[in-house]
Motif scaffolding. Structure first.
Motif, PDB file in Angstrom:
ATOM      1  N   THR A  41     -10.697  14.428  -5.895  1.00 32.71           N
ATOM      2  CA  THR A  41      -9.782  14.479  -7.039  1.00 32.71           C
ATOM      3  C   THR A  41      -9.564  13.055  -7.552  1.00 32.71           C
ATOM      4  N   PRO A  42      -9.396  12.863  -8.865  1.00 36.17           N
ATOM      5  CA  PRO A  42      -9.085  11.518  -9.375  1.00 36.17           C
ATOM      6  C   PRO A  42      -7.853  10.942  -8.661  1.00 36.17           C
ATOM      7  N   ILE A  43      -7.930   9.681  -8.320  1.00 33.52           N
ATOM      8  CA  ILE A  43      -6.944   9.057  -7.442  1.00 33.52           C
ATOM      9  C   ILE A  43      -5.528   9.109  -7.996  1.00 33.52           C
ATOM     10  N   ASN A  44      -5.343   8.867  -9.301  1.00 32.08           N
ATOM     11  CA  ASN A  44      -3.992   8.903  -9.883  1.00 32.08           C
ATOM     12  C   ASN A  44      -3.369  10.283  -9.706  1.00 32.08           C
ATOM     13  N   LEU A  45      -4.121  11.298 -10.055  1.00 26.55           N
ATOM     14  CA  LEU A  45      -3.638  12.665  -9.933  1.00 26.55           C
ATOM     15  C   LEU A  45      -3.358  13.006  -8.470  1.00 26.55           C
ATOM     16  N   LEU A  46      -4.254  12.641  -7.600  1.00 32.30           N
ATOM     17  CA  LEU A  46      -4.118  12.957  -6.176  1.00 32.30           C
ATOM     18  C   LEU A  46      -2.878  12.299  -5.567  1.00 32.30           C
ATOM     19  N   LEU A  47      -2.649  11.041  -5.861  1.00 30.94           N
ATOM     20  CA  LEU A  47      -1.503  10.333  -5.291  1.00 30.94           C
ATOM     21  C   LEU A  47      -0.187  10.990  -5.687  1.00 30.94           C
ATOM     22  N   PHE A  48       0.003  11.204  -6.961  1.00 29.43           N
ATOM     23  CA  PHE A  48       1.281  11.724  -7.424  1.00 29.43           C
ATOM     24  C   PHE A  48       1.457  13.197  -7.056  1.00 29.43           C
ATOM     25  N   GLU A  49       0.380  13.926  -7.025  1.00 29.64           N
ATOM     26  CA  GLU A  49       0.427  15.327  -6.588  1.00 29.64           C
ATOM     27  C   GLU A  49       0.796  15.399  -5.100  1.00 29.64           C
ATOM     28  N   THR A  50       0.233  14.526  -4.301  1.00 29.07           N
ATOM     29  CA  THR A  50       0.518  14.498  -2.860  1.00 29.07           C
ATOM     30  C   THR A  50       1.963  14.103  -2.596  1.00 29.07           C
ATOM     31  N   ILE A  51       2.446  13.096  -3.294  1.00 27.40           N
ATOM     32  CA  ILE A  51       3.827  12.643  -3.117  1.00 27.40           C
ATOM     33  C   ILE A  51       4.794  13.781  -3.441  1.00 27.40           C
ATOM     34  N   GLU A  52       4.513  14.504  -4.491  1.00 26.38           N
ATOM     35  CA  GLU A  52       5.381  15.620  -4.879  1.00 26.38           C
ATOM     36  C   GLU A  52       5.238  16.800  -3.915  1.00 26.38           C
ATOM     37  N   THR A  53       4.021  17.178  -3.583  1.00 20.43           N
ATOM     38  CA  THR A  53       3.774  18.343  -2.731  1.00 20.43           C
ATOM     39  C   THR A  53       4.348  18.159  -1.337  1.00 20.43           C
ATOM     40  N   TYR A  54       4.166  17.002  -0.749  1.00 22.57           N
ATOM     41  CA  TYR A  54       4.614  16.751   0.619  1.00 22.57           C
ATOM     42  C   TYR A  54       6.007  16.117   0.689  1.00 22.57           C
ATOM     43  N   ASP A  55       6.675  16.021  -0.451  1.00 24.41           N
ATOM     44  CA  ASP A  55       8.027  15.457  -0.533  1.00 24.41           C
ATOM     45  C   ASP A  55       8.103  14.080   0.133  1.00 24.41           C
ATOM     46  N   LEU A  56       7.211  13.213  -0.272  1.00 25.70           N
ATOM     47  CA  LEU A  56       7.165  11.848   0.254  1.00 25.70           C
ATOM     48  C   LEU A  56       8.026  10.947  -0.641  1.00 25.70           C
ATOM     49  N   HIS A  57       9.324  11.224  -0.669  1.00 27.43           N
ATOM     50  CA  HIS A  57      10.237  10.559  -1.585  1.00 27.43           C
ATOM     51  C   HIS A  57      10.366   9.058  -1.352  1.00 27.43           C
ATOM     52  N   GLU A  58      10.099   8.591  -0.159  1.00 24.46           N
ATOM     53  CA  GLU A  58      10.176   7.147   0.099  1.00 24.46           C
ATOM     54  C   GLU A  58       9.007   6.389  -0.533  1.00 24.46           C
ATOM     55  N   LEU A  59       7.998   7.130  -0.998  1.00 19.75           N
ATOM     56  CA  LEU A  59       6.851   6.489  -1.652  1.00 19.75           C
ATOM     57  C   LEU A  59       6.999   6.477  -3.171  1.00 19.75           C
ATOM     58  N   SER A  60       8.211   6.673  -3.633  1.00 21.46           N
ATOM     59  CA  SER A  60       8.446   6.677  -5.080  1.00 21.46           C
ATOM     60  C   SER A  60       8.194   5.303  -5.704  1.00 21.46           C
ATOM     61  N   PHE A  61       8.021   4.291  -4.887  1.00 22.67           N
ATOM     62  CA  PHE A  61       7.709   2.952  -5.396  1.00 22.67           C
ATOM     63  C   PHE A  61       6.298   2.878  -5.970  1.00 22.67           C
ATOM     64  N   ILE A  62       5.452   3.861  -5.668  1.00 23.74           N
ATOM     65  CA  ILE A  62       4.074   3.853  -6.162  1.00 23.74           C
ATOM     66  C   ILE A  62       4.065   4.271  -7.623  1.00 23.74           C
ATOM     67  N   LYS A  63       3.558   3.412  -8.446  1.00 24.13           N
ATOM     68  CA  LYS A  63       3.446   3.665  -9.884  1.00 24.13           C
ATOM     69  C   LYS A  63       1.978   3.555 -10.292  1.00 24.13           C
ATOM     70  N   GLU A  64       1.673   4.092 -11.434  1.00 29.35           N
ATOM     71  CA  GLU A  64       0.289   4.065 -11.908  1.00 29.35           C
ATOM     72  C   GLU A  64      -0.215   2.633 -12.077  1.00 29.35           C
ATOM     73  N   GLU A  65       0.670   1.728 -12.480  1.00 34.62           N
ATOM     74  CA  GLU A  65       0.237   0.334 -12.677  1.00 34.62           C
ATOM     75  C   GLU A  65      -0.124  -0.352 -11.359  1.00 34.62           C
ATOM     76  N   ASN A  66       0.368   0.164 -10.219  1.00 30.71           N
ATOM     77  CA  ASN A  66      -0.028  -0.390  -8.919  1.00 30.71           C
ATOM     78  C   ASN A  66      -1.503  -0.135  -8.649  1.00 30.71           C
ATOM     79  N   ILE A  67      -2.037   0.932  -9.227  1.00 30.98           N
ATOM     80  CA  ILE A  67      -3.429   1.308  -9.000  1.00 30.98           C
ATOM     81  C   ILE A  67      -4.318   0.714 -10.085  1.00 30.98           C
ATOM     82  N   ILE A  68      -3.897   0.842 -11.310  1.00 31.15           N
ATOM     83  CA  ILE A  68      -4.726   0.423 -12.447  1.00 31.15           C
ATOM     84  C   ILE A  68      -4.657  -1.085 -12.681  1.00 31.15           C
ATOM     85  N   SER A  69      -3.459  -1.639 -12.718  1.00 28.29           N
ATOM     86  CA  SER A  69      -3.275  -3.036 -13.129  1.00 28.29           C
ATOM     87  C   SER A  69      -3.024  -3.999 -11.982  1.00 28.29           C
ATOM     88  N   ASP A  70      -3.126  -3.544 -10.756  1.00 29.24           N
ATOM     89  CA  ASP A  70      -2.907  -4.389  -9.581  1.00 29.24           C
ATOM     90  C   ASP A  70      -1.512  -5.015  -9.546  1.00 29.24           C
TER      91      ASP A  70
END
Length: 145
Positions: A41-70
């Protein structure tokens, strides 16, 4: 008294959050490995889908710009660990699947070791943080009374 008790609680909470963040990063790595081996699965979709599905609320610091823009991540983890987490997320999706799997496994091993260190530290110091906060507050109250 309330402020020193609050300071003790804040230290306790920070210690506990570090363990939770590491545990949730390990869970995220496990899901990434499974997906990369089966679906890719495309990484952006996979990350945010996983965080939501598994209720990984402490990982809310992960944003799309962390992946795309470093853009570096900011967590309650020490700066050196934040740098490793930032490096990991900025490397995702930028090479072939085999290299990605090696990267994820290496990061998972690293963050698991960090989690173990935080567990040991939390077990050893958690009572100290709370006791220090309460007794410091009592001592200050007695001095002012």
């Amino acid at each position: 008294m309330i402020s020193t008790a609050g300071a003790g609680w804040a230290l306790y909470d920070k210690s506990k959050r570090r363990m939770i963040i590491c545990r949730q990063l390990v869970i995220l790595c496990d899901v990434l490995i499974r997906d990369f081996m089966c679906r890719a699965t495309p990484i952006n979709l996979l990350l945010f889908e996983t965080i939501e599905t598994y209720d990984l609320h402490e990982l809310s610091f992960i944003k799309e710009e962390n992946i795309i823009s470093d853009v570096p991540v900011r967590t309650s983890l020490p700066a050196g660990v934040d740098k490793e987490v930032s490096s990991f997320f900025s490397s995702l999706g930028k090479s072939d699947i085999q290299t990605q799997l090696v990267l994820i496994n290496n990061f998972r091993d690293y963050i698991s070791l960090e989690e173990e260190e935080y567990k040991i530290s939390h077990t050893k110091n958690s009572r100290l943080y709370l006791t220090f906060g309460v007794f410091s507050g009592l001592l200050i109250s007695l001095v002012f009374v």
